[in-house]
Design an enzyme around this catalytic site. Structure first.
Site, PDB file in Angstrom:
ATOM      1  N   CYS A  43      -8.324 -56.866  -0.772  1.00 13.52           N
ATOM      2  CA  CYS A  43      -8.419 -58.034  -0.958  1.00 13.52           C
ATOM      3  C   CYS A  43      -9.997 -58.579  -0.282  1.00 13.52           C
ATOM      4  CB  CYS A  43      -7.357 -58.965   0.064  1.00 13.52           C
ATOM      5  SG  CYS A  43      -7.572 -60.829  -0.095  1.00 13.52           S
ATOM      6  N   ASP A  63       2.511 -21.809 -22.562  1.00 12.82           N
ATOM      7  CA  ASP A  63       1.420 -22.347 -23.423  1.00 12.82           C
ATOM      8  C   ASP A  63       0.322 -21.228 -23.517  1.00 12.82           C
ATOM      9  OD1 ASP A  63       0.577 -24.945 -24.805  1.00 12.82           O
ATOM     10  OD2 ASP A  63      -1.072 -23.938 -23.628  1.00 12.82           O
ATOM     11  N   THR A  89      -1.346 -66.495   8.761  1.00 14.09           N
ATOM     12  CA  THR A  89      -1.346 -67.259   7.456  1.00 14.09           C
ATOM     13  C   THR A  89      -0.078 -67.300   6.758  1.00 14.09           C
ATOM     14  OG1 THR A  89      -2.286 -65.257   6.149  1.00 14.09           O
ATOM     15  CG2 THR A  89      -3.925 -66.717   7.165  1.00 14.09           C
ATOM     16  N   CYS A 144      -1.566 -59.195   1.435  1.00 12.35           N
ATOM     17  CA  CYS A 144      -2.618 -58.919   0.271  1.00 12.35           C
ATOM     18  C   CYS A 144      -2.486 -57.635   0.119  1.00 12.35           C
ATOM     19  CB  CYS A 144      -3.966 -59.196   1.106  1.00 12.35           C
ATOM     20  SG  CYS A 144      -3.985 -61.066   1.640  1.00 12.35           S
ATOM     21  N   CYS A 175      -0.716 -63.495  -1.797  1.00 11.57           N
ATOM     22  CA  CYS A 175      -2.218 -63.790  -1.951  1.00 11.57           C
ATOM     23  C   CYS A 175      -2.275 -64.189  -3.314  1.00 11.57           C
ATOM     24  CB  CYS A 175      -2.857 -62.860  -1.446  1.00 11.57           C
ATOM     25  SG  CYS A 175      -4.914 -63.502  -1.488  1.00 11.57           S
ATOM     26  N   ARG A 209       4.470 -64.581   1.823  1.00  6.20           N
ATOM     27  CA  ARG A 209       4.097 -64.889   0.447  1.00  6.20           C
ATOM     28  C   ARG A 209       2.816 -64.392  -0.222  1.00  6.20           C
ATOM     29  NH1 ARG A 209       2.132 -69.429   3.138  1.00  6.20           N
ATOM     30  NH2 ARG A 209       0.266 -70.135   2.568  1.00  6.20           N
ATOM     31  N   CYS A 225      -6.269 -61.960  -4.109  1.00  3.65           N
ATOM     32  CA  CYS A 225      -6.292 -60.654  -4.678  1.00  3.65           C
ATOM     33  C   CYS A 225      -4.849 -60.314  -5.523  1.00  3.65           C
ATOM     34  CB  CYS A 225      -6.135 -59.759  -3.455  1.00  3.65           C
ATOM     35  SG  CYS A 225      -4.582 -59.609  -2.357  1.00  3.65           S
TER      36      CYS A 225
END
Length: 454
Positions: A37, A420, A29, A33, A64, A62, A67
């Site tokens: 996702c 402390d 694709t 993601c 998604c 690139r 998600c």
């Protein structure tokens, strides 16, 4: 970087605890993601894993649109690798490289620009400027998704000087145009609303009472499921309201700001104040090894922060050798006397306001008033006043004050407040043989665990 078989199991389970620790790119694709996702899981032979979104983009993938990797908690891939790289990444996320060239930025870090480029190439596989531009684009993508700001205002808020430059950079880095991402067509609102995610677990039951016990009317407020406060810093005035949404592993944040160019650093300060980027599972595993089994170790503890190092330093000085209640009364008096107001809103005093006052209204020893004035003058006369190690040269400031400021003002994960009083008492009662060095690099969270027992 996690091992591939670990990434495989994590993405198939969609376990939110791994969100932001790695990104999954799918060859078929061309999309990358988050591990959570909701899209159908691709075949393993079509998957590649990357430790950062920027590296996935550099490889040609690139983001998604489902998600939305721009909303993932910041990855900690560089943690423990190199302190210079870690600081450079933090400054880039704050937007500092937008206003400087690389040699100036490297000089600020105390290294040469060639060495800095080599450092980024070795650990992240890309140059500092490429990494910074990609972070700007991811931030812009988040604004396009979640706000109603016009595209030209998104460009300004993301650090771009022109819409054309913004459009070109956005398309080059994300393989998308801003208009392809923008889904909302409503008119712009004065209030910016964003979702800030974290990796669970998040122990809000510990953070909420810690913040609530230290709130000052008009400055901040904390109820059962939210925290709000005002702020003034670097000439910018604003406020935010963060609502915890535990079922979605995020805070829904509304921000009002008088200068959009300060939006990105403002969001980074909110993330630090609520401690949204730590891997609490890794912290818990380390602390479990150094604390005895009967110790009631709490999961998901965070470090509730302060807005600035100056505020953290002032609160630390006012809190020297007094109770939380007494310190809060001093802080309230300081804010009511020296802080600016806008209607019902109050703002924490500036270094200039503190330095110009005689502080006689504070009911505490004169030596501590002098220390407070000295710290304020330090902020007015030093170019890098937010380096608390340098405060040790100031009369009245010792290791506890410096470490407390680093813990809450910087969000330093590796500070143990061994001096402390509360920490000492818990150690004596429950863990007399405790070796805090075994908790590195998470000694701040060891401090928070011990405080929770006090």
């Amino acid at each position: 970087m996690l091992q591939p078989h670990t990434c495989q199991r994590a993405r198939r389970s969609r376990d939110a605890r791994f969100d932001g620790q790695f990104f999954t790119a799918v060859l078929t694709t061309g999309i990358y993601c988050r591990s959570i996702c909701p899209a159908p899981s691709p075949k393993e032979e079509n998957v590649r894993y990357y430790p950062s979104a920027a590296q996935a983009a550099q490889a040609g993938f690139r983001p998604c649109l489902r998600c939305r990797p721009d909303c993932a908690p910041n990855s900690a891939v560089w943690n423990g690798v190199d302190t210079t790289l870690s600081r450079a990444i933090a400054l880039i996320h704050r937007g500092d490289l937008q206003d400087q060239n690389l040699p100036e930025f490297a000089e600020r870090l105390g290294v040469g620009d060639r060495y800095l480029r080599q450092l980024f190439q070795k650990h992240l596989g890309l140059s500092p400027k490429t990494y910074a531009l990609y972070q700007q684009c991811l931030f812009a993508k988040q604004l396009l998704h979640q706000t109603q700001l016009p595209i030209h205002q998104v460009a300004v808020a993301s650090g771009f000087n022109s819409v054309r430059r913004f459009n070109d950079c956005f398309q080059k880095n994300l393989k998308l145009t801003p208009t392809q991402v923008r889904r909302q067509t409503n008119p712009a609102s004065e209030t910016i609303q964003l979702d800030l995610s974290y990796r669970p677990p998040y122990n809000w039951d510990q953070v909420q009472p810690f913040l609530a016990a230290r709130t000052i009317e008009g400055l901040d407020a904390c109820d059962a499921n939210s925290y709000r406060r005002t702020f003034q810093h670097d000439g910018v005035t604003g406020s935010f309201h963060a609502i915890h949404q535990p079922t979605k592993n995020r805070f829904q944040v509304s921000i009002e700001l008088d200068d959009l160019q300060a939006l990105r650093p403002t969001i980074q300060r909110i993330r630090r104040l609520l401690d949204l980027d730590v891997d609490s599972e890794a912290v818990f595993a380390t602390l479990r090894e150094c604390l005895p089994e009967p110790f009631p170790l709490k999961q998901g503890l965070r470090i509730p922060g302060q807005w600035t190092m100056f505020e953290a330093g002032v609160r630390a000085v006012l809190g020297q050798q007094v109770t939380v209640v007494a310190a809060k009364k001093l802080v309230r008096t300081l804010i009511e006397t020296l802080g600016e107001t806008q209607g019902s809103q109050r703002f924490f005093p500036t270094p200039r306001a503190v330095a110009a006052a005689d502080l006689s209204f504070l009911k505490m020893p004169q030596s501590r008033k002098n220390t407070l004035a000295t710290l304020a003058h330090h902020y007015l006369t030093h170019p890098e006043p937010d380096q608390p190690e340098a405060w040790l040269a100031l009369k009245g400031i010792g290791p506890w004050t410096v470490n407390y400021a680093k813990l809450r003002g910087r969000g330093d994960p590796d500070v143990f407040l061994g001096g402390d009083l509360g920490v000492k008492k818990v150690v004596q009662q429950h863990t007399p043989d405790l070796d805090p060095n075994r908790a590195a690099p998470w000694r701040s969270y060891l401090t928070m665990q011990l405080w929770s027992m006090y």
